[in-house]
Scaffold this active site. Structure first.
Site, mmCIF file in Angstrom:
data_model
loop_
_atom_site.group_PDB
_atom_site.id
_atom_site.type_symbol
_atom_site.label_atom_id
_atom_site.label_comp_id
_atom_site.label_asym_id
_atom_site.label_seq_id
_atom_site.Cartn_x
_atom_site.Cartn_y
_atom_site.Cartn_z
ATOM 1 N N THR A 26 36.884 -33.722 -21.700
ATOM 2 C CA THR A 26 37.425 -34.741 -20.813
ATOM 3 C C THR A 26 36.432 -34.937 -19.657
ATOM 4 O OG1 THR A 26 39.373 -35.334 -19.551
ATOM 5 C CG2 THR A 26 38.695 -33.030 -19.415
ATOM 6 N N SER A 85 32.288 -37.023 -25.916
ATOM 7 C CA SER A 85 33.033 -37.357 -24.712
ATOM 8 C C SER A 85 34.348 -38.022 -25.121
ATOM 9 C CB SER A 85 32.166 -38.309 -23.895
ATOM 10 O OG SER A 85 32.940 -39.239 -23.221
ATOM 11 N N SER A 86 35.329 -37.982 -24.221
ATOM 12 C CA SER A 86 36.641 -38.541 -24.571
ATOM 13 C C SER A 86 36.603 -40.061 -24.710
ATOM 14 C CB SER A 86 37.672 -38.128 -23.527
ATOM 15 O OG SER A 86 37.235 -38.516 -22.258
ATOM 16 N N CYS A 87 35.496 -40.708 -24.309
ATOM 17 C CA CYS A 87 35.425 -42.170 -24.444
ATOM 18 C C CYS A 87 35.271 -42.605 -25.906
ATOM 19 C CB CYS A 87 34.315 -42.757 -23.589
ATOM 20 S SG CYS A 87 32.690 -42.302 -24.165
ATOM 21 N N LYS A 100 28.124 -41.568 -29.687
ATOM 22 C CA LYS A 100 28.769 -40.257 -29.790
ATOM 23 C C LYS A 100 29.561 -40.121 -31.093
ATOM 24 C CE LYS A 100 27.380 -38.338 -26.048
ATOM 25 N NZ LYS A 100 26.534 -37.141 -26.148
ATOM 26 N N TYR A 138 27.943 -46.381 -25.657
ATOM 27 C CA TYR A 138 27.843 -44.921 -25.528
ATOM 28 C C TYR A 138 28.795 -44.244 -26.527
ATOM 29 C CZ TYR A 138 27.993 -40.399 -23.077
ATOM 30 O OH TYR A 138 27.921 -39.068 -22.742
ATOM 31 N N HIS A 185 29.714 -40.268 -12.148
ATOM 32 C CA HIS A 185 31.086 -40.470 -12.598
ATOM 33 C C HIS A 185 32.007 -40.556 -11.376
ATOM 34 C CE1 HIS A 185 29.613 -38.701 -16.518
ATOM 35 N NE2 HIS A 185 30.265 -39.772 -16.914
HETATM 36 N N1 LIG Z 1 29.817 -35.177 -17.173
HETATM 37 C C1 LIG Z 1 30.963 -35.392 -17.785
HETATM 38 O O1 LIG Z 1 31.982 -35.665 -17.160
HETATM 39 C C2 LIG Z 1 31.062 -35.300 -19.266
HETATM 40 C C3 LIG Z 1 32.283 -35.505 -19.817
HETATM 41 C C4 LIG Z 1 32.422 -35.438 -21.166
HETATM 42 C C5 LIG Z 1 31.329 -35.186 -21.942
HETATM 43 N N2 LIG Z 1 30.127 -34.968 -21.405
HETATM 44 C C6 LIG Z 1 29.023 -34.744 -22.337
HETATM 45 O O2 LIG Z 1 28.265 -33.607 -22.045
HETATM 46 C C7 LIG Z 1 26.911 -33.847 -22.365
HETATM 47 C C8 LIG Z 1 26.036 -33.534 -21.167
HETATM 48 O O3 LIG Z 1 26.474 -34.317 -20.068
HETATM 49 P P1 LIG Z 1 26.109 -33.936 -18.553
HETATM 50 O O4 LIG Z 1 27.198 -34.439 -17.735
HETATM 51 O O5 LIG Z 1 25.675 -32.525 -18.457
HETATM 52 O O6 LIG Z 1 24.847 -34.892 -18.316
HETATM 53 P P2 LIG Z 1 23.660 -34.715 -17.287
HETATM 54 O O7 LIG Z 1 24.061 -33.840 -16.157
HETATM 55 O O8 LIG Z 1 23.137 -36.080 -16.987
HETATM 56 O O9 LIG Z 1 22.577 -33.929 -18.132
HETATM 57 C C9 LIG Z 1 22.007 -34.495 -19.237
HETATM 58 C C10 LIG Z 1 20.785 -33.694 -19.611
HETATM 59 O O10 LIG Z 1 20.196 -34.336 -20.739
HETATM 60 C C11 LIG Z 1 18.816 -34.235 -20.611
HETATM 61 N N3 LIG Z 1 18.180 -35.398 -21.245
HETATM 62 C C12 LIG Z 1 18.508 -36.710 -21.128
HETATM 63 N N4 LIG Z 1 17.645 -37.473 -21.813
HETATM 64 C C13 LIG Z 1 16.742 -36.609 -22.383
HETATM 65 C C14 LIG Z 1 15.601 -36.783 -23.183
HETATM 66 N N5 LIG Z 1 15.198 -37.992 -23.571
HETATM 67 N N6 LIG Z 1 14.914 -35.689 -23.558
HETATM 68 C C15 LIG Z 1 15.297 -34.438 -23.160
HETATM 69 N N7 LIG Z 1 16.377 -34.218 -22.405
HETATM 70 C C16 LIG Z 1 17.081 -35.293 -22.016
HETATM 71 C C17 LIG Z 1 18.478 -34.222 -19.143
HETATM 72 O O11 LIG Z 1 17.341 -33.401 -18.994
HETATM 73 P P3 LIG Z 1 16.417 -33.367 -17.647
HETATM 74 O O12 LIG Z 1 17.317 -32.889 -16.565
HETATM 75 O O13 LIG Z 1 15.373 -32.361 -17.968
HETATM 76 O O14 LIG Z 1 15.903 -34.753 -17.444
HETATM 77 C C18 LIG Z 1 19.741 -33.604 -18.533
HETATM 78 O O15 LIG Z 1 19.551 -32.254 -18.221
HETATM 79 C C19 LIG Z 1 26.804 -35.304 -22.815
HETATM 80 O O16 LIG Z 1 26.802 -35.351 -24.209
HETATM 81 C C20 LIG Z 1 28.074 -35.920 -22.318
HETATM 82 O O17 LIG Z 1 28.541 -36.938 -23.160
HETATM 83 C C21 LIG Z 1 29.954 -35.031 -20.071
#
Ligand SMILES: NC(=O)c1ccc[n+]([C@@H]2O[C@H](COP(=O)([O-])OP(=O)(O)OC[C@H]3O[C@@H](n4cnc5c(N)ncnc54)[C@H](OP(=O)(O)O)[C@@H]3O)[C@@H](O)[C@H]2O)c1
Length: 324
Positions: free
Chosen positions: A176, A119-121, A152, A148, A191
């Site tokens: 981002t 992530s950008s953080c 990362k 966090y 978010h």
């Molecule tokens: N959202 C953003 O704006 C954003 C921005 C930059 C980067 N990212 C990065 O993208 C990645 C995914 O983010 P997201 O936004 O898609 O998050 P999210 O919607 O909360 O999804 C996270 C997923 O991780 C799974 N998970 C969490 N803990 C787990 C565990 N202990 N065992 C198995 N599965 C687990 C969850 O599975 P279940 O649904 O089955 O519980 C969920 O499907 C992260 O690395 C994040 O840093 C996100």
């Protein structure tokens, strides 16, 4: 560390087994949709109930049974400012456990290509804008999500270490702020953008005359639609090979105030917006330098206005089944 990188096209075989960790999340589900649409026929996913990625033995067993050829690591404990600043221990510990278990198990079965999502953080709070990849570890982190970010950063280092020690062509991407269908709209864990959509939508429903948002509204943020993100992930897996993490964004930013006004207009809210300046703003500006991604041959295609409209439509259609 050699910073050598290549941008050679290397299409992934459509019948290869691809494990998407976190396939029900915002990012993972978009990557799943994208790969299916591109003709991938052998996708594997497990919910956290089926496979808790903190359970090291279970993760190793899963990898030994499934033997995926490619892995996208999109599973993480993710949250906004409130969740991150309230539960730093959970964000640090759970994310490190998830990453280390998945990467160690992927190494155990010699996974050829793995894409780690950060992530950008991870970048310093006061990094020069737009933020270049090489500003990593050059200054202090934003305190509200430093735990966090450190988790990362450890993930990026593990990808680099695997490349150096084992010669596997693993890569990292740093998106981002993302938004789109499947987002987390929970008042406690969301978010900024989904939180604003929910707040304005509820104000319309209840007939409220004003909406109050956190902070001053002046911080600048960049937003990328998650379908664009998924497209970029496949592009990187097929075209990029290098140790340095790649920023993924649109290359342009807006103020939180501007995004709030656009959302208010998309959902049809006509009341006042107030700003609670006693609440923290977070980093003053966050805009990624996306030159490296452009060099790899990819640019974002979905405009913010179009992306917001479809996200609001998705939110309305899925009100009864949103995650809490
Ligand atoms: N959202 C953003 O704006 C954003 C921005 C930059 C980067 N990212 C990065 O993208 C990645 C995914 O983010 P997201 O936004 O898609 O998050 P999210 O919607 O909360 O999804 C996270 C997923 O991780 C799974 N998970 C969490 N803990 C787990 C565990 N202990 N065992 C198995 N599965 C687990 C969850 O599975 P279940 O649904 O089955 O519980 C969920 O499907 C992260 O690395 C994040 O840093 C996100």
């Amino acid at each position: 560390m050699s910073n050598q990188q290549t941008f050679v096209p290397a299409p992934l075989p459509r019948d290869a087994k691809v494990y998407i960790a976190g396939h029900r999340g915002l990012v993972g589900s978009a990557i799943w949709r994208k790969l299916e649409a591109e003709g991938f026929t052998n996708l594997v996913g497990r919910t956290s109930k089926e496979l808790d990625l903190k359970d090291r033995n279970a993760v190793f067993e899963f990898f030994r049974t499934e033997q995926p050829a490619y892995v996208v690591l999109a599973a993480a404990k993710v949250g906004g400012i409130l969740a991150n600043s309230t539960y730093p221990q959970d964000f640090l510990s759970e994310n490190i456990q998830i990453q280390v278990n998945v990467m160690d198990a992927a190494l155990d079965v010699n996974v050829e290509r793995l894409l780690f999502l950060g992530s950008s953080c991870i970048y310093p709070k006061l990094a020069a804008q737009p933020i270049r990849e090489d500003s990593l570890l050059t200054g202090h982190l934003e305190e509200t999500n430093d735990a966090y970010a450190i988790a990362k950063i450890a993930g990026i280092l593990q990808v680099q270490a695997v490349r150096r020690q084992h010669g596997l062509r693993w890569i990292s991407a740093m998106p981002t702020n993302l938004y789109g269908p499947g987002d987390n709209f929970s008042p406690k864990g969301s978010h900024v953008l989904p939180a604003l959509i929910r707040r304005y939508e509820e104000a319309v429903e209840t007939g409220a005359s004003s909406v109050t948002n956190w902070g001053t509204g002046t911080p600048r943020r960049e937003f990328l639609h998650v379908d664009d993100m998924a497209d970029a992930c496949l592009h990187l897996l097929e075209h990029y090979d290098g140790p340095q993490q790649v920023n993924v964004g649109t290359g342009s930013d807006v103020t939180i105030r501007e995004i709030a006004e656009t959302i208010a207009s998309v959902v049809g809210f006509t009341g006042n917006t107030e700003w609670d300046t006693s609440k923290p703003d977070g980093t003053p500006q966050k805009l990624l330098d996306v030159s490296k991604l452009r060099e790899a041959g990819w640019i974002a295609g979905i405009s913010l206005e179009d992306g917001l409209r479809s996200t609001v439509e998705w939110f309305r259609a899925n009100r009864s089944s949103l995650r809490e």
